[in-house]
Design an enzyme around this catalytic site. Structure first.
Site, PDB file in Angstrom:
ATOM      1  N   ALA A  74       0.834  -1.205   0.000  1.00 13.82           N
ATOM      2  CA  ALA A  74       0.000   0.000   0.000  1.00 13.82           C
ATOM      3  C   ALA A  74       0.864   1.248   0.000  1.00 13.82           C
ATOM      4  CB  ALA A  74      -0.918  -0.001   1.223  1.00 13.82           C
ATOM      5  N   ASP A  75       0.260   2.342  -0.410  1.00 13.30           N
ATOM      6  CA  ASP A  75       0.913   3.639  -0.341  1.00 13.30           C
ATOM      7  C   ASP A  75      -0.155   4.707  -0.125  1.00 13.30           C
ATOM      8  OD1 ASP A  75       3.760   4.907  -0.964  1.00 13.30           O
ATOM      9  OD2 ASP A  75       2.217   6.258  -1.741  1.00 13.30           O
TER      10      ASP A  75
END
Length: 196
Positions: A74-75
């Site tokens: 994720a970011d």
């Protein structure tokens, strides 16, 4: 909790907040950290940036993934009306970011990538966050006593500045923390059901 079958989860993240949210949701996982390039092209739309970066992180870990493993990366970014804020490099950058968020509404985007040797799926979630007016003293206090440098937009909603500064959130609070758990749960369930 849905049945993972014979699959084991791998979380490709150094974020303690993402790890905590995964555990709170009842997931067991192996942890892998990765030092991925988080730069992006200036012409990318804010909603596309975290999804692209999550995919980039996944691509770096996929070669070492085993057949029975499912990877989650994720970011998160913060976007104002005029710029995309990732993680601040220093106190000066953190102060500038928080000053730009003060007394304004911004959007937090988190991109998530779910990957297996046979397929890859990614998605993005958006949350609107409205901050009260913050004084220079309050911003400096936060930077001095907390850890803004590993957070997009230089703040954590669960930290002091979130407690005293956030007036309104429209969307997922957990997305602001770095992982939209409601969407991850739904999409991970569907993803695993489609695996052989």
């Amino acid at each position: 909790m849905f049945d993972l079958g014979n699959y084991k989860l791998v979380l490709g993240s150094a974020s303690p907040r993402r790890q905590e949210l995964m555990r709170q949701a009842g997931f067991e996982f192996e942890l892998k950290t990765i030092d991925a390039d988080e730069s992006f092209e200036a012409q990318w739309l804010p909603k596309d940036v975290p999804q692209m970066l999550a995919q980039r992180k996944a691509s770096l870990l996929l070669p070492e993934l085993k057949d029975h493993q499912v990877l989650i990366t994720a970011d998160t970014i913060v976007a104002t009306a005029t710029q995309i804020l990732n993680k601040p490099a220093n106190a000066t950058a953190a102060f500038a970011m928080l000053s730009s968020l003060s007394n304004h509404t911004h959007t937090v985007y988190t991109g998530v990538c779910i990957a297996h040797c046979s397929k890859v799926f990614s998605f993005v979630d958006a949350t609107q966050v409205s901050f009260a007016a913050l004084t220079d003293e309050e911003i400096s206090y936060y930077i001095k006593h907390y850890t803004p440098y590993d957070k997009a937009g230089a703040y954590g909603a669960q930290d002091w500045i979130g407690l005293v500064g956030i007036e309104k959130i429209v969307g997922s609070y957990f997305n602001v923390m770095g992982l939209p758990m409601h969407l991850l749960y739904k999409n991970l369930k569907s993803f695993i059901q489609q695996l052989p």
